[in-house]
Design an enzyme around this catalytic site. Structure first.
Site, PDB file in Angstrom:
ATOM      1  N   HIS A  66      35.918  25.787  35.417  1.00  0.00           N
ATOM      2  CA  HIS A  66      34.892  25.031  36.231  1.00  0.00           C
ATOM      3  C   HIS A  66      34.226  26.059  37.039  1.00  0.00           C
ATOM      4  O   HIS A  66      32.882  25.889  37.336  1.00  0.00           O
ATOM      5  CB  HIS A  66      35.778  24.153  37.088  1.00  0.00           C
ATOM      6  N   GLU A  67      34.556  26.886  37.892  1.00  0.00           N
ATOM      7  CA  GLU A  67      33.817  27.874  38.608  1.00  0.00           C
ATOM      8  C   GLU A  67      33.091  28.866  37.783  1.00  0.00           C
ATOM      9  O   GLU A  67      31.852  29.246  38.092  1.00  0.00           O
ATOM     10  CB  GLU A  67      34.944  28.675  39.480  1.00  0.00           C
ATOM     11  N   HIS A  70      29.846  27.083  36.588  1.00  0.00           N
ATOM     12  CA  HIS A  70      28.859  27.326  37.899  1.00  0.00           C
ATOM     13  C   HIS A  70      28.206  28.798  37.989  1.00  0.00           C
ATOM     14  O   HIS A  70      27.048  28.796  37.876  1.00  0.00           O
ATOM     15  CB  HIS A  70      29.346  27.088  39.305  1.00  0.00           C
TER      16      HIS A  70
END
Length: 265
Positions: A66-67, A70
């Site tokens: 997820h990170e 980003h």
């Protein structure tokens, strides 16, 4: 993508290649996820502990991805500093807030079975031109959760019998459910969270100032909303509806939540 090779060490858009290599910590998490899945499938040793390791390591892998999503979109959009900060190595220890991004979400998973979003990657918004790119940076994380959820649901839908390896399927269903809750939570238009950050660039200056004042308290606002019985009920209604639409077996993820609490006997 252009490559520049000064000497033996290659550069990718001016950043050393080492900045893109998966960290040993992330690779260890992936190995633990696969190994504990195999152990749960074969009921090796304490199967409840196997499922615990399977779900927690899988959840940590998804948090890293997820990170990473980003950071990767931010890098491609113009913020080169995310690479220098180590965000593109998938190393959770490089995140700006390990407590909020890793430890706290895992505790919430164990206590409440909710995939809580975390705030970890610091992005230099001034280095990224255009409102659409800002929105895409914020969207990248939740999109990863959605992809992860669908990928986990597919084998559950295709499986014809859960009885032979019930514990494994229960853990997989719980992990898919966590991805669904994380997807929905991350898409809520709450200041400071991904959903709010997606719309922030499109707000008028006056609304944006108000948003920026509320953003540091996004987590508290999220908890206040979920604590409200009506709003919390609406949230879970949405999650259950999406899960039913995808074909996620409801009883299985409830069983998975009980299994990971191995300390309860």
């Amino acid at each position: 993508m252009n490559f520049d090779r000064p000497g033996r060490g290659g550069l990718v858009l001016g950043v050393p290649r080492e900045a893109f290599r998966p960290s040993p910590i992330f690779l260890t998490l992936v190995a633990l996820f696969v190994a504990s899945g195999v152990m749960a499938w074969n009921r090796y040793g304490n199967v409840r502990f196997d499922v615990f390791l399977f779900v927690v390591s899988g959840w940590l892998v998804s948090l890293c991805l997820h990170e990473y999503a980003h950071a990767l979109v931010a890098f491609r959009a113009g913020d080169r500093e995310v690479a220098h900060r180590g965000y593109l190595t998938l190393n959770p220890l490089k995140y700006s807030n390990v407590l909020l991004s890793i430890i706290f979400p895992v505790v919430i998973v164990l206590l409440g079975g909710i995939g809580l979003p975390g705030g970890a990657v610091w992005v230099d918004r001034h280095a990224i031109p255009g409102r659409l790119r800002h929105t895409l940076v914020s969207l990248a994380g939740p999109a990863t959760n959605v992809i992860f959820a669908v990928a986990l649901v597919i084998p559950l839908v295709l499986a014809s019998d859960y009885d032979a390896h019930w514990e494994f399927w229960a853990g997989l269903a719980l992990l898919a459910f966590l991805q669904l809750t994380a997807s929905v939570l991350n898409l809520l238009p709450v200041p400071g969270l991904d959903g709010g950050n997606m719309i922030q660039p499109w707000l008028s200056p006056q609304w944006r100032r108000g948003y920026d004042l509320m953003a540091p308290y996004g987590f508290l606002l999220l908890f206040a909303l979920l604590w409200n019985p009506r709003i919390g009920g609406w949230f879970f209604d949405v999650v259950f509806t999406v899960g039913d639409f995808l074909g996620l077996p409801a009883p299985l993820y409830g069983d998975g939540l009980q299994l990971i609490r191995f300390w309860q006997g």
